[in-house]
Design an enzyme around this catalytic site. Structure first.
Site, PDB file in Angstrom:
ATOM      1  N   GLU A  86      -5.481  -4.855  -4.085  1.00 45.00           N
ATOM      2  CA  GLU A  86      -6.094  -3.594  -4.523  1.00 45.00           C
ATOM      3  C   GLU A  86      -6.305  -3.560  -6.040  1.00 45.00           C
ATOM      4  OE1 GLU A  86      -7.280  -1.815  -2.312  1.00 45.00           O
ATOM      5  OE2 GLU A  86      -6.002  -1.824  -0.538  1.00 45.00           O
ATOM      6  N   HIS A 114       0.043   3.218  -5.659  1.00 44.90           N
ATOM      7  CA  HIS A 114      -0.483   3.363  -4.299  1.00 44.90           C
ATOM      8  C   HIS A 114       0.632   3.093  -3.300  1.00 44.90           C
ATOM      9  CE1 HIS A 114      -2.745   2.816  -0.663  1.00 44.90           C
ATOM     10  NE2 HIS A 114      -2.371   1.559  -0.570  1.00 44.90           N
ATOM     11  N   HIS A 127       2.220   4.284   1.063  1.00 45.33           N
ATOM     12  CA  HIS A 127       1.878   4.745   2.417  1.00 45.33           C
ATOM     13  C   HIS A 127       2.889   5.771   2.911  1.00 45.33           C
ATOM     14  CE1 HIS A 127       0.220   0.330   2.976  1.00 45.33           C
ATOM     15  NE2 HIS A 127      -0.535   1.037   2.164  1.00 45.33           N
ATOM     16  N   GLU A 146       5.869  24.825  -4.498  1.00 44.56           N
ATOM     17  CA  GLU A 146       5.790  23.848  -5.588  1.00 44.56           C
ATOM     18  C   GLU A 146       4.400  23.211  -5.696  1.00 44.56           C
ATOM     19  OE1 GLU A 146       8.617  24.760  -7.273  1.00 44.56           O
ATOM     20  OE2 GLU A 146       8.327  22.712  -7.995  1.00 44.56           O
ATOM     21  N   HIS A 171      -4.390   5.810   5.831  1.00 44.77           N
ATOM     22  CA  HIS A 171      -3.862   4.657   5.074  1.00 44.77           C
ATOM     23  C   HIS A 171      -2.761   5.071   4.093  1.00 44.77           C
ATOM     24  CE1 HIS A 171      -4.636   0.660   2.815  1.00 44.77           C
ATOM     25  NE2 HIS A 171      -3.557   1.230   2.319  1.00 44.77           N
TER      26      HIS A 171
HETATM   27  O1  2HA Z   1      -0.918  -4.065  -0.851  1.00 47.83           O
HETATM   28  O2  2HA Z   1      -1.065  -1.338   0.526  1.00 47.83           O
HETATM   29  O3  2HA Z   1      -3.690  -1.208   0.561  1.00 47.83           O
HETATM   30  C1  2HA Z   1      -0.945  -3.651   0.462  1.00 47.83           C
HETATM   31  C2  2HA Z   1      -1.658  -2.376   0.566  1.00 47.83           C
HETATM   32  C3  2HA Z   1      -3.110  -2.444   0.708  1.00 47.83           C
HETATM   33 ZN    ZN Z   2      -2.176   0.378   1.123  1.00 42.99          ZN
END
Ligand code: 2HA
Ligand code: ZN
Length: 274
Positions: free
Chosen positions: A117, A140, A142, A170, A211
Site C-alpha cells: 500500500e 492503515h 482492519h 466522543e 476492508h
Molecule cells: O498490508 O492491509 O491493505 C496488508 C494490507 C493491505
Molecule cells: Zn489492508
C-alpha cells in the site's frame, strides 16, 4: 554513531503495531504504517544517505514528498513480529529526486520491501501535507467493528458520520469534520491510493468498505487515537444495532460542537428547530 534500531521512531512503531495486533485489528500481514521523518531526526544515526539498495516505485511519487524520509512497515510482514525484529519488518527509505525509486537506508534486512500500500501511503502523505504541513503519520488497519459497520451502512459519508456521532458523544469531538467513506475497491492499486488521498484532503479518517480504515495525524498517538475512537464507536453501534432506545439527541451533538468550538460537517445534524 547511535543505532537507528534504538531510536524512538522504531520504538514507537514497534509499540503501536504490537498494540494494534493485540486489538485483533491486524491479522496475518494486515495493516501498514508510514512515518515521515526529517533530516535532523535521522542524522544522529546516519552520517550520510548511504543506500543499502534501491527499490523501484511502481508509480511516480508526488513532488512534495520527493527526497523525504519514511519509516515504513514491510510488505507481507506481520505486525505481531515487528517488536522482536524491527530490522526485518520495518525499513527507512528516502524517496529519490525524480520520484521513481526509494533508497533503502536501514531495515528490510531479509531482502524485503515496503508495504504493497506504499502508493496509497505516499499519495496520502502528499495530500495531507498540502492541507496540513504538520502531518507525519499515515496508518492503515482492519478494525473489526469498523469493518462490520462498512458492511451494514450505505457508503454515504453523511449517513456514516451521523450514525457514529449518534452512538458515542466522543465521536463528534474527535472527528468533527466527519469520516470519509470509500466503496469496496481493489487494494494495493494506484487507483485506491488516489481515491484515499483525495478523501484525506477533507478528512483525517477514511474507511475502505469491507476492508479497513486509514487514519492520519501529526504523530502516532493522533493517528491511532482517531482510529480507536472510530472503532470504539463502531463497536457501540454494532452491539446496539436494532436495540437502541436512547440515541444521542441532535441538540447534545450541537451543544458539544458549541462547547468545544468545533466546525462540524454540514448536513449531518439538522439545525435546531425554534
Ligand atoms: O498490508 O492491509 O491493505 C496488508 C494490507 C493491505
Ligand atoms: Zn489492508
Amino acid at each position: 554513531m547511535k543505532k537507528f534500531v534504538d531510536s524512538l521512531f522504531v520504538k514507537q512503531l514497534s509499540e503501536i503495531s504490537s498494540n494494534m495486533y493485540r486489538q485483533g485489528w491486524d491479522e496475518r500481514n494486515g495493516g501498514n504504517i508510514s512515518y515521515l521523518l526529517n533530516e535532523e531526526e535521522i542524522r544522529p544515526y546516519f552520517k550520510e544517505d548511504k543506500a543499502i539498495r534501491e527499490i523501484n516505485l511502481t508509480f511516480e511519487a508526488p513532488e512534495n514528498i520527493r527526497e523525504k524520509y519514511f519509516l515504513v512497515t514491510g510488505t507481507g510482514k506481520y505486525f505481531k513480529n515487528i517488536k522482536d525484529d524491527p530490522e526485518s519488518n520495518l525499513g527507512l527509505v528516502k524517496i529519490c529526486k525524480c520520484g521513481c525509486s526509494a533508497k533503502l537506508l536501514w531495515g528490510f534486512k531479509d531482502g524485503g520491501k515496503f508495504t504493497s500500500e506504499f502508493p496509497a501511503h505516499l499519495m496520502s502523505h502528499s495530500a495531507r501535507l498540502s492541507v496540513d504541513p504538520e502531518n507525519r503519520v499515515i496508518m492503515h488497519t482492519h478494525p473489526t467493528y469498523t469493518l462490520c459497520m462498512t458492511a451494514c451502512v450505505k457508503t454515504d459519508e453523511k449517513e456514516f458520520t451521523r450514525k457514529l456521532w449518534k452512538s458515542n458523544t466522543e465521536a463528534v469531538v474527535v472527528f468533527p469534520e466527519g469520516i470519509g467513506v470509500l466503496p469496496c475497491m481493489i487494494c494495493g492499486t494506484e487507483e485506491i491510493g488516489r481515491a484515499t488521498a483525495e478523501k484525506l484532503k477533507n478528512f483525517r479518517v477514511v474507511t475502505w468498505t469491507n476492508h479497513g480504515i486509514y487514519g492520519v495525524g501529526k504523530n502516532i498517538d493522533e493517528a491511532f487515537g482517531l482510529i480507536e475512537t472510530v472503532e470504539k464507536t463502531a463497536q457501540v453501534y454494532m452491539l446496539t444495532l436494532g436495540h437502541v432506545v436512547n440515541e444521542i439527541p441532535d441538540e447534545v451533538i450541537l451543544g458539544l460542537a458549541k462547547l468545544w468550538n468545533l466546525k462540524i460537517m454540514s448536513g449531518v445534524i439538522d439545525k435546531p428547530k425554534n
